[in-house]
Design a protein around this motif. Structure first.
Motif, mmCIF file in Angstrom:
data_model
loop_
_atom_site.group_PDB
_atom_site.id
_atom_site.type_symbol
_atom_site.label_atom_id
_atom_site.label_comp_id
_atom_site.label_asym_id
_atom_site.label_seq_id
_atom_site.Cartn_x
_atom_site.Cartn_y
_atom_site.Cartn_z
ATOM 1 N N VAL A 184 8.307 -41.550 24.723
ATOM 2 C CA VAL A 184 8.622 -42.937 24.375
ATOM 3 C C VAL A 184 7.324 -43.721 24.351
ATOM 4 O O VAL A 184 6.487 -43.597 25.250
ATOM 5 C CB VAL A 184 9.598 -43.563 25.386
ATOM 6 N N THR A 185 7.146 -44.503 23.310
ATOM 7 C CA THR A 185 6.009 -45.423 23.263
ATOM 8 C C THR A 185 6.533 -46.816 22.933
ATOM 9 O O THR A 185 7.607 -46.979 22.366
ATOM 10 C CB THR A 185 4.980 -45.013 22.198
ATOM 11 N N GLY A 186 5.757 -47.801 23.291
ATOM 12 C CA GLY A 186 6.162 -49.172 23.011
ATOM 13 C C GLY A 186 5.302 -50.144 23.779
ATOM 14 O O GLY A 186 4.152 -49.838 24.132
ATOM 15 N N TRP A 187 5.853 -51.306 24.058
ATOM 16 C CA TRP A 187 5.107 -52.336 24.761
ATOM 17 C C TRP A 187 6.087 -53.333 25.372
ATOM 18 O O TRP A 187 7.231 -53.461 24.946
ATOM 19 C CB TRP A 187 4.129 -53.049 23.835
ATOM 20 N N ILE A 188 5.593 -54.034 26.364
ATOM 21 C CA ILE A 188 6.336 -55.110 27.016
ATOM 22 C C ILE A 188 5.517 -56.378 26.840
ATOM 23 O O ILE A 188 4.330 -56.399 27.166
ATOM 24 C CB ILE A 188 6.558 -54.861 28.518
ATOM 25 N N PRO A 198 1.058 -52.002 26.874
ATOM 26 C CA PRO A 198 1.575 -50.777 26.252
ATOM 27 C C PRO A 198 2.263 -49.895 27.287
ATOM 28 O O PRO A 198 1.876 -49.872 28.467
ATOM 29 C CB PRO A 198 0.325 -50.102 25.695
ATOM 30 N N VAL A 199 3.281 -49.149 26.856
ATOM 31 C CA VAL A 199 3.973 -48.204 27.724
ATOM 32 C C VAL A 199 4.096 -46.867 27.002
ATOM 33 O O VAL A 199 4.205 -46.815 25.775
ATOM 34 C CB VAL A 199 5.372 -48.707 28.149
ATOM 35 N N SER A 200 4.106 -45.810 27.783
ATOM 36 C CA SER A 200 4.262 -44.467 27.234
ATOM 37 C C SER A 200 4.742 -43.548 28.348
ATOM 38 O O SER A 200 4.165 -43.550 29.446
ATOM 39 C CB SER A 200 2.934 -43.956 26.663
ATOM 40 N N PHE A 201 5.799 -42.780 28.075
ATOM 41 C CA PHE A 201 6.303 -41.850 29.076
ATOM 42 C C PHE A 201 7.226 -40.835 28.405
ATOM 43 O O PHE A 201 7.722 -41.050 27.296
ATOM 44 C CB PHE A 201 7.037 -42.584 30.206
ATOM 45 N N LYS A 202 7.440 -39.706 29.080
ATOM 46 C CA LYS A 202 8.310 -38.643 28.589
ATOM 47 C C LYS A 202 9.726 -38.850 29.109
ATOM 48 O O LYS A 202 9.935 -39.400 30.194
ATOM 49 C CB LYS A 202 7.793 -37.276 29.047
ATOM 50 N N LEU A 203 10.706 -38.412 28.308
ATOM 51 C CA LEU A 203 12.109 -38.526 28.695
ATOM 52 C C LEU A 203 12.734 -37.132 28.795
ATOM 53 O O LEU A 203 12.961 -36.472 27.772
ATOM 54 C CB LEU A 203 12.892 -39.371 27.682
ATOM 55 N N PRO A 204 13.030 -36.675 30.000
ATOM 56 C CA PRO A 204 13.651 -35.352 30.150
ATOM 57 C C PRO A 204 15.152 -35.403 29.856
ATOM 58 O O PRO A 204 15.799 -36.431 30.041
ATOM 59 C CB PRO A 204 13.397 -35.036 31.626
ATOM 60 N N LYS A 205 15.686 -34.298 29.362
ATOM 61 C CA LYS A 205 17.129 -34.128 29.151
ATOM 62 C C LYS A 205 17.729 -35.260 28.314
ATOM 63 O O LYS A 205 18.829 -35.763 28.577
ATOM 64 C CB LYS A 205 17.853 -34.041 30.490
ATOM 65 N N LEU A 206 17.019 -35.658 27.285
ATOM 66 C CA LEU A 206 17.448 -36.781 26.462
ATOM 67 C C LEU A 206 18.467 -36.338 25.416
ATOM 68 O O LEU A 206 18.276 -35.324 24.740
ATOM 69 C CB LEU A 206 16.236 -37.396 25.760
#
Length: 615
Positions: free
Chosen positions: A234-238, A270-278
């Motif tokens: 997931v990438t994006g921003w707040i 900016p934000v970035s992280f992995k999503l398991p079991k999506l």
């Protein structure tokens, strides 16, 4: 060091793009005082409450201005305007359907709402939020102007100084003007009803001093043509409402047991992280996750679906797999009540009708629809084409008009950039080919891609109809810039009869997916005759039979269609006194909600295409 430089570049770029934004998103997650309901009004066709007799705008101290109180200070005080219970309109709602004398009215109506206010004990800020007002809104509170907004279908908000609010008897006035102008978006000439009024929700929204204004939380696009990874990113921003450093933002997705904390580095982080079991969002499995974004003093919740979409070669890929879009075009109107659509119940009717037809996609024409539509589409798994009203012959040579179009584009994208259902941003419909127009539209496409690079960008393009050959070419020069080559065709309704489809084929010089954004024929519900009789249900039925036979010969890059249109809708351009009476009759449902014969032809075709897709 390179990573730090790249991060600073991303943040700087984002700040530059969004530095002027003021729109607060996900208003439904906020504490708010609803100002919907009964509003008093004054009809003001000469705009007497706005201009003096020399046609100069009145100032805030002028007691005759209609945004000021109508209560005389004493018996000698002259007041030539007044708000009384005899004259009321419901908000949200258009004025055209609420009073017989308003059916064709285009001009100024002053709306007034009184409300009481109980401020929060903690330090708090307040914003007046409008879902949409058609077309120009001048907003005043207790005699002070909050601001002005143009654009009939996108949201806006103004901050209200706490010192201006009173415990009782707050006097909110909105000057609403729906007159059409050559230098506006849309322009003078449209083929839909110009519903005037405060057509969507009005709220007084409460937020802390420092708050979460906007955010994007979406799957990162994989390599072209590839499906998302087993553990996608997931990438994006707040975006916070004010630049700051220090503190943290926490993103939580409870169902996935994810809790990600990132350090605030400015107005946009900016934000970035992995999503398991999506579980990926799709029409077959419209999975939504509760997503919580929080700071030390603010918290918002949303329901977000995660998916990827792209135009790849001759296909449209959703989550890396080809899709065929079984669509329908929809106007934001409830025909059986002859009014603008608003809210969840109207969305249920319109999207429910589309689902019954067999659709997995809708084209929301020709303007952004109520937010209830896109949120329900998320829940139902319906793909969405969302569009701004750059329609027909606006002033393509005007920089001012381009700026207005860009403003509406930004407001549309900002409101809905977390909606999984939206896969296409459209920058216009049936705009006539010229270099000036192409430059104008190309600028909008560039802006849309800058604001959101995760979705396809398109527009309904022009067609080169061949008089000598049986091949019509979609060669509009704008096709080189869009992701999806979409075009409107009415072969057999405008030009010839439906059997012309039997010898007609289609092509495009662009190596891109091809989509029919409109096709249809008019029929008055309940009028039956032989298939050669215009406006009969039988003619419309024949039209769709011939169209479907032609669709089965479309080139391999044909990826779907959105026929025109789901329901009959009001249009002042349609003046046949027997068959139209001010209605565009191309709906598959008539204005009473009855299915026409052509409905079943399209439904059978879509069921057939659905079975092929499953196989």
């Amino acid at each position: 060091m390179k990573k730090l430089i790249l991060l600073l570049f991303i943040v700087t770029s984002l700040t530059r793009v969004y530095a002027q934004d003021s729109l607060i998103t996900n208003i439904g997650s906020r504490k708010a005082l609803s100002l919907n309901g009964s509003w008093q009004y004054i009809v003001d066709p000469y705009e007497t409450g706005f201009y003096d007799y020399r046609y100069h705008e009145l100032n805030e101290k002028n007691g005759d201005a209609y945004w000021n109180t109508d209560v005389p200070a004493n018996k000698t005080d002259k007041k030539e305007h007044g708000y009384i219970a005899k004259y009321t309109l419901q908000v949200p709602g258009d004025w055209n359907h609420q009073k017989p004398e308003f059916v064709y009215y285009e001009g100024t109506v002053w709306y007034k709402k009184s409300f009481d206010f109980h401020p929060a004990e903690s330090a708090t800020r307040y914003f007046l939020y409008f879902g949409a007002v058609n077309y120009r809104a001048d907003v005043y509170l207790n005699g002070k102007k909050m601001g002005m907004h143009k654009g009939g279908f996108t949201p806006f908000n103004f901050e209200v100084p706490v010192s201006l609010l009173k415990a009782t008897g707050n006097f909110l006035v909105v000057k609403v003007d729906n007159k059409r102008y050559a230098d506006e978006v849309p322009t003078l000439n449209t083929d839909w009803w110009n519903y005037g009024g405060i057509t969507r929700d009005v709220k007084l929204v409460e937020v802390p001093q420092s708050f979460i204004q906007d955010y994007v939380i979406q799957l990162k696009k994989p390599l072209p043509g590839k499906a998302p990874a087993a553990m996608p990113e997931v990438t994006g921003w707040i975006r916070l409402n004010q630049a700051q450093s220090g503190g943290n933002i926490t993103i939580t997705i409870p169902e996935l047991k994810l809790k990600k904390q990132v350090a605030v580095i400015g107005a946009i982080t900016p934000v970035s992280f992995k999503l398991p079991k999506l579980q990926l969002w799709s029409p077959e499995h419209p999975k939504l996750y509760q997503v919580i974004v929080a700071t030390s003093n603010d918290r918002v919740e949303d329901k977000i679906g995660f998916r990827t979409v792209e135009a790849y070669g001759k296909q449209v890929l959703l989550n890396g797999k080809p899709i065929f879009m079984r669509g329908i075009s929809i106007h934001g109107e409830i025909p059986q009540e002859v009014r603008r659509a608003v809210g969840p119940e109207d969305a249920k009717q319109l999207l429910g009708q589309a689902r019954e037809l067999g659709c997995n996609m809708v084209r929301l024409a020709h303007y952004p629809h109520d937010e209830a539509m896109t949120r329900l589409a998320d829940s139902l798994g319906i793909l969405v084409w969302s569009e701004i009203p750059v329609y027909w012959t606006i002033n393509f040579g005007s920089q001012e008009v381009l700026n207005k179009a860009k403003a509406q584009l930004k407001e549309m994208i900002t409101r809905d950039h977390n909606r999984a259902s939206i896969i296409i941003w459209s920058v216009g419909n049936e705009t006539p080919v010229s270099q000036t127009r192409t430059d104008f539209m190309h600028s909008l496409i560039t802006e849309a891609k800058r604001l959101d690079s995760t979705r396809m960008i398109s527009a309904a393009l022009e067609v080169n109809y061949s008089a000598l050959k049986d091949i019509n070419e979609v060669n509009d020069p704008l096709g080189q810039f869009v992701d999806l080559v979409a075009f409107n065709e009415y072969l057999g309704w405008y030009g010839g009869l439906p059997d012309k489809c039997r010898t007609t084929n289609w092509s495009t010089p662009y190596n891109k997916p091809l989509f029919i954004s409109e096709t249809g024929a008019g029929a008055k519900g309940g009028f039956h005759a032989d298939s050669l009789t215009r406006f009969s249900e039988e003619f419309q039925e024949w039209y769709y039979k011939e169209q479907i036979a032609m669709l089965k010969r479309m080139p391999v890059n044909f990826v779907g269609l959105s026929p025109w249109v789901l329901n009959d809708f009001r249009s002042p351009k349609r003046n046949n006194p027997i068959y139209q009476e001010g209605w565009n009759r191309k709906g598959l449902y008539d204005d009473k909600g009855n299915k026409k014969k052509a409905f079943y032809i399209m439904q059978a075709y879509y069921n057939e295409m659905k079975k092929k897709t499953i196989k």
